[in-house]
Structures are given as C-alpha cells and as structure tokens.
Write a protein that holds these residues in place. Structure first.
Motif, PDB file in Angstrom:
ATOM      1  N   ILE A   1       7.579  -8.459  10.802  1.00 15.48           N
ATOM      2  CA  ILE A   1       6.459  -7.581  10.453  1.00 15.48           C
ATOM      3  C   ILE A   1       6.046  -7.821   9.004  1.00 15.48           C
ATOM      4  O   ILE A   1       4.854  -7.799   8.684  1.00 15.48           O
ATOM      5  CB  ILE A   1       6.840  -6.104  10.697  1.00 15.48           C
ATOM      6  CG1 ILE A   1       6.985  -5.862  12.194  1.00 15.48           C
ATOM      7  CG2 ILE A   1       5.785  -5.181  10.115  1.00 15.48           C
ATOM      8  CD1 ILE A   1       7.357  -4.469  12.558  1.00 15.48           C
ATOM      9  N   ARG A   2       7.005  -8.080   8.153  1.00 14.74           N
ATOM     10  CA  ARG A   2       6.703  -8.342   6.742  1.00 14.74           C
ATOM     11  C   ARG A   2       5.854  -9.610   6.598  1.00 14.74           C
ATOM     12  O   ARG A   2       4.895  -9.640   5.820  1.00 14.74           O
ATOM     13  CB  ARG A   2       8.006  -8.487   5.972  1.00 14.74           C
ATOM     14  CG  ARG A   2       7.808  -8.654   4.518  1.00 14.74           C
ATOM     15  CD  ARG A   2       9.129  -8.681   3.829  1.00 14.74           C
ATOM     16  NE  ARG A   2       8.934  -8.840   2.400  1.00 14.74           N
ATOM     17  CZ  ARG A   2       9.890  -8.955   1.538  1.00 14.74           C
ATOM     18  NH1 ARG A   2      11.146  -8.917   1.948  1.00 14.74           N
ATOM     19  NH2 ARG A   2       9.643  -9.096   0.274  1.00 14.74           N
ATOM     20  N   ASP A   3       6.170 -10.662   7.342  1.00 14.69           N
ATOM     21  CA  ASP A   3       5.386 -11.893   7.313  1.00 14.69           C
ATOM     22  C   ASP A   3       3.976 -11.664   7.859  1.00 14.69           C
ATOM     23  O   ASP A   3       2.994 -12.210   7.345  1.00 14.69           O
ATOM     24  CB  ASP A   3       6.079 -12.992   8.122  1.00 14.69           C
ATOM     25  CG  ASP A   3       7.342 -13.493   7.434  1.00 14.69           C
ATOM     26  OD1 ASP A   3       7.450 -13.321   6.199  1.00 14.69           O
ATOM     27  OD2 ASP A   3       8.209 -14.049   8.136  1.00 14.69           O
ATOM     28  N   THR A   4       3.871 -10.871   8.894  1.00 12.79           N
ATOM     29  CA  THR A   4       2.564 -10.567   9.478  1.00 12.79           C
ATOM     30  C   THR A   4       1.694  -9.808   8.476  1.00 12.79           C
ATOM     31  O   THR A   4       0.501 -10.115   8.326  1.00 12.79           O
ATOM     32  CB  THR A   4       2.736  -9.728  10.763  1.00 12.79           C
ATOM     33  OG1 THR A   4       3.606 -10.409  11.664  1.00 12.79           O
ATOM     34  CG2 THR A   4       1.401  -9.467  11.417  1.00 12.79           C
ATOM     35  N   ILE A   5       2.271  -8.843   7.799  1.00  9.77           N
ATOM     36  CA  ILE A   5       1.531  -8.086   6.794  1.00  9.77           C
ATOM     37  C   ILE A   5       1.117  -9.008   5.636  1.00  9.77           C
ATOM     38  O   ILE A   5      -0.003  -8.929   5.127  1.00  9.77           O
ATOM     39  CB  ILE A   5       2.361  -6.886   6.299  1.00  9.77           C
ATOM     40  CG1 ILE A   5       2.508  -5.846   7.411  1.00  9.77           C
ATOM     41  CG2 ILE A   5       1.712  -6.253   5.072  1.00  9.77           C
ATOM     42  CD1 ILE A   5       3.429  -4.717   7.077  1.00  9.77           C
TER      43      ILE A   5
END
Length: 65
Positions: free
Chosen positions: A2-6
């Motif tokens: 999720i951090r990479d997506t954000i």
C-alpha cells in the motif's frame, strides 16, 4: 504494498500538476502573439486580385486542379 501504491499515486499526481501548469504557462505566452497581423512590405495582397472570376475559373480548369 500500500505504501508503494500511495508513493506512485503521489508521484503521478505531482507530475500531472507540473504538466498542467506548464501547459497553462505556454498558453498564456502564445495567447499574446498576434497571428493575424496585416502583411507588411512587399507582401502579395491576395484579397485584391486583378484577375476576373471567369479568368480564375479558366485557369483552375486549365491547370486541372
């Protein structure tokens, strides 16, 4: 994950905003240019032609255009 997506979303948003601002700057720059200034100097005047309409049609058909 999720951090990479954000992170990708934020980078994409920033690039989109920068692109939009650059387009706005270019639009303002080109908006001030007068594209349809009257011709100056020895420019050929198209609107005040010396030939008659019939002569122009004959030339048009003779050239086969």
């Amino acid at each position: 994950m999720i951090r990479d997506t954000i992170k990708v979303f934020v980078i994409f948003t920033m690039c989109t905003v920068i692109f939009y601002v650059c387009l706005q700057i270019m639009h303002r720059e080109y908006e001030e240019i007068h594209r349809y200034d009257p011709p100056e100097g020895p420019a050929v005047k198209v609107f005040h032609s010396q030939t008659k309409l019939l002569e122009r049609f004959q030339l048009f058909f003779k050239a086969g255009e």
